[in-house]
Design a protein around this motif. Sequence first.
Motif, PDB file in Angstrom:
ATOM      1  N   VAL A 266       0.858  -1.186   0.000  1.00  0.00           N
ATOM      2  CA  VAL A 266       0.000   0.000   0.000  1.00  0.00           C
ATOM      3  C   VAL A 266       0.892   1.233   0.000  1.00  0.00           C
ATOM      4  CG1 VAL A 266      -1.746   1.302   1.278  1.00  0.00           C
ATOM      5  CG2 VAL A 266      -1.830  -1.198   1.244  1.00  0.00           C
ATOM      6  N   PRO A 267       0.707   2.169  -0.919  1.00  0.00           N
ATOM      7  CA  PRO A 267       1.578   3.345  -0.975  1.00  0.00           C
ATOM      8  C   PRO A 267       1.463   4.191   0.290  1.00  0.00           C
ATOM      9  CG  PRO A 267      -0.325   3.614  -2.422  1.00  0.00           C
ATOM     10  CD  PRO A 267      -0.326   2.190  -1.971  1.00  0.00           C
ATOM     11  N   ALA A 268       2.590   4.774   0.689  1.00  0.00           N
ATOM     12  CA  ALA A 268       2.587   5.625   1.882  1.00  0.00           C
ATOM     13  C   ALA A 268       1.711   6.858   1.666  1.00  0.00           C
ATOM     14  CB  ALA A 268       4.022   6.039   2.227  1.00  0.00           C
ATOM     15  N   ASP A 269       1.697   7.365   0.440  1.00  0.00           N
ATOM     16  CA  ASP A 269       0.867   8.514   0.100  1.00  0.00           C
ATOM     17  C   ASP A 269      -0.522   8.015  -0.294  1.00  0.00           C
ATOM     18  OD1 ASP A 269      -0.257  10.860  -0.677  1.00  0.00           O
ATOM     19  OD2 ASP A 269       1.025  11.170  -2.445  1.00  0.00           O
ATOM     20  N   LYS A 270      -1.491   8.216   0.601  1.00  0.00           N
ATOM     21  CA  LYS A 270      -2.831   7.680   0.359  1.00  0.00           C
ATOM     22  C   LYS A 270      -3.529   8.374  -0.807  1.00  0.00           C
ATOM     23  CE  LYS A 270      -2.586   4.719   3.686  1.00  0.00           C
ATOM     24  NZ  LYS A 270      -1.162   4.853   3.994  1.00  0.00           N
ATOM     25  N   GLN A 272      -2.496   8.341  -3.666  1.00  0.00           N
ATOM     26  CA  GLN A 272      -2.300   7.484  -4.829  1.00  0.00           C
ATOM     27  C   GLN A 272      -3.323   6.361  -4.915  1.00  0.00           C
ATOM     28  OE1 GLN A 272       1.753   6.114  -5.201  1.00  0.00           O
ATOM     29  NE2 GLN A 272       2.597   8.054  -4.442  1.00  0.00           N
ATOM     30  N   LEU A 273      -4.150   6.230  -3.886  1.00  0.00           N
ATOM     31  CA  LEU A 273      -5.197   5.217  -3.919  1.00  0.00           C
ATOM     32  C   LEU A 273      -6.348   5.674  -4.817  1.00  0.00           C
ATOM     33  CD1 LEU A 273      -5.349   4.290  -0.128  1.00  0.00           C
ATOM     34  CD2 LEU A 273      -4.330   2.938  -1.973  1.00  0.00           C
ATOM     35  N   LYS A 300      -5.753  -2.206   0.183  1.00  0.00           N
ATOM     36  CA  LYS A 300      -5.174  -2.891  -0.979  1.00  0.00           C
ATOM     37  C   LYS A 300      -6.152  -2.931  -2.147  1.00  0.00           C
ATOM     38  CE  LYS A 300      -2.093  -5.863   1.770  1.00  0.00           C
ATOM     39  NZ  LYS A 300      -0.824  -5.418   1.164  1.00  0.00           N
ATOM     40  N   VAL A 303      -5.457   0.010  -4.398  1.00  0.00           N
ATOM     41  CA  VAL A 303      -4.139   0.165  -5.025  1.00  0.00           C
ATOM     42  C   VAL A 303      -4.312   0.089  -6.538  1.00  0.00           C
ATOM     43  CG1 VAL A 303      -1.849  -0.840  -5.302  1.00  0.00           C
ATOM     44  CG2 VAL A 303      -2.915  -0.780  -3.036  1.00  0.00           C
ATOM     45  N   THR A 305      -3.045  -0.615 -10.094  1.00  0.00           N
ATOM     46  CA  THR A 305      -2.008  -1.390 -10.773  1.00  0.00           C
ATOM     47  C   THR A 305      -1.941  -1.005 -12.246  1.00  0.00           C
ATOM     48  OG1 THR A 305      -3.506  -3.199 -11.349  1.00  0.00           O
ATOM     49  CG2 THR A 305      -2.427  -3.305  -9.189  1.00  0.00           C
TER      50      THR A 305
END
Length: 321
Positions: A266-270, A272-273, A300, A303, A305
């Motif tokens: 899971v990216p640290a910068d939310k 990007q979700l 997840k 996320v 892709t």
Amino acid sequence: MGEVAEMYTQDGTVDMKGNPAVKKGTGNWRACPYILANECCERLAYYGMSTNLVNYMKTRLGQGNTVAANNVTNWSGTCYITPLIGAFLADAYFGRYWTIASFMIIYIIGLALLTMASSVKGLVPAPSSCDNGVCHPTEAQTAVVFVALYLIALGTGGIKPCVSSFGADQFDENDEREKKSKSSFFNWFYFSINIGALVASTVLVYVQTHVGWGWGFGIPAVVMAVAVVSFFVGTPLYRHQKPGGSPITRIAQVLVASARKWSLPVPADKAQLHETLDKESGIEGSRKLEHTDQFGCLDKAAVVTAEDKTAAAARRGGCAR
């Protein structure tokens, strides 16, 4: 453009015809008296027939104290389970207005049947079956009472979870004046509930004890009819939130997507979700909640892709063609 935008609500509500709700002609306090009167009458009817129900089962159905109390407890529990059905149908398919309207009809049929079971010859236990104030009805007569009670339980399941939310829909949260009025509405809403309960627990219990069960159940039925009329009279003034589809489907989609992407970080910068706070919610009529760290494993599902980007580009290309 700004003046036109100010004519309509900004929270996604619509009028009865599905058009954007006009602020000056719908909702706000002008719609609330009908909703508050409906709630007051419905609570008066509910408590009016339920407060003294154990005594009715003991005297008119010939049940012992334990059996009567158990039956009332089971019925009361059902009244608190059925709102799960009503809330689901309102949010997913029918909307709050039609859910309330439909279940009110079921409710009043149940009250009318209960009134008949306590006053109409043939449904009331024969005088010869009564001894020292305790009657022994036939199985059919008892069945009519329980059918009526569980129709009422089903009816309240569509009203209890929807009326307060429907009242809140009448105030646009994007308008500061209406947003402040919403808090006052809930004060009046719970005041109307308590007024209905007070009258039911005093006046109607007295009527049932000293006048008769026919009047004791007939008055709640009439009051509920007033609630139905009050609700429908306000129809042209109501604002409506459109139903957003089944939440169970969306929950299942999140769980499946989380399982498929379990190995992805899971990216640290939310930001990007997928569908973060700077974007509008994809569900019309729904309000987006702020992101939290609880149930982080479900992040997840959001996320993005490379496959997701390719599929999205393909869909856009298909629409363009």
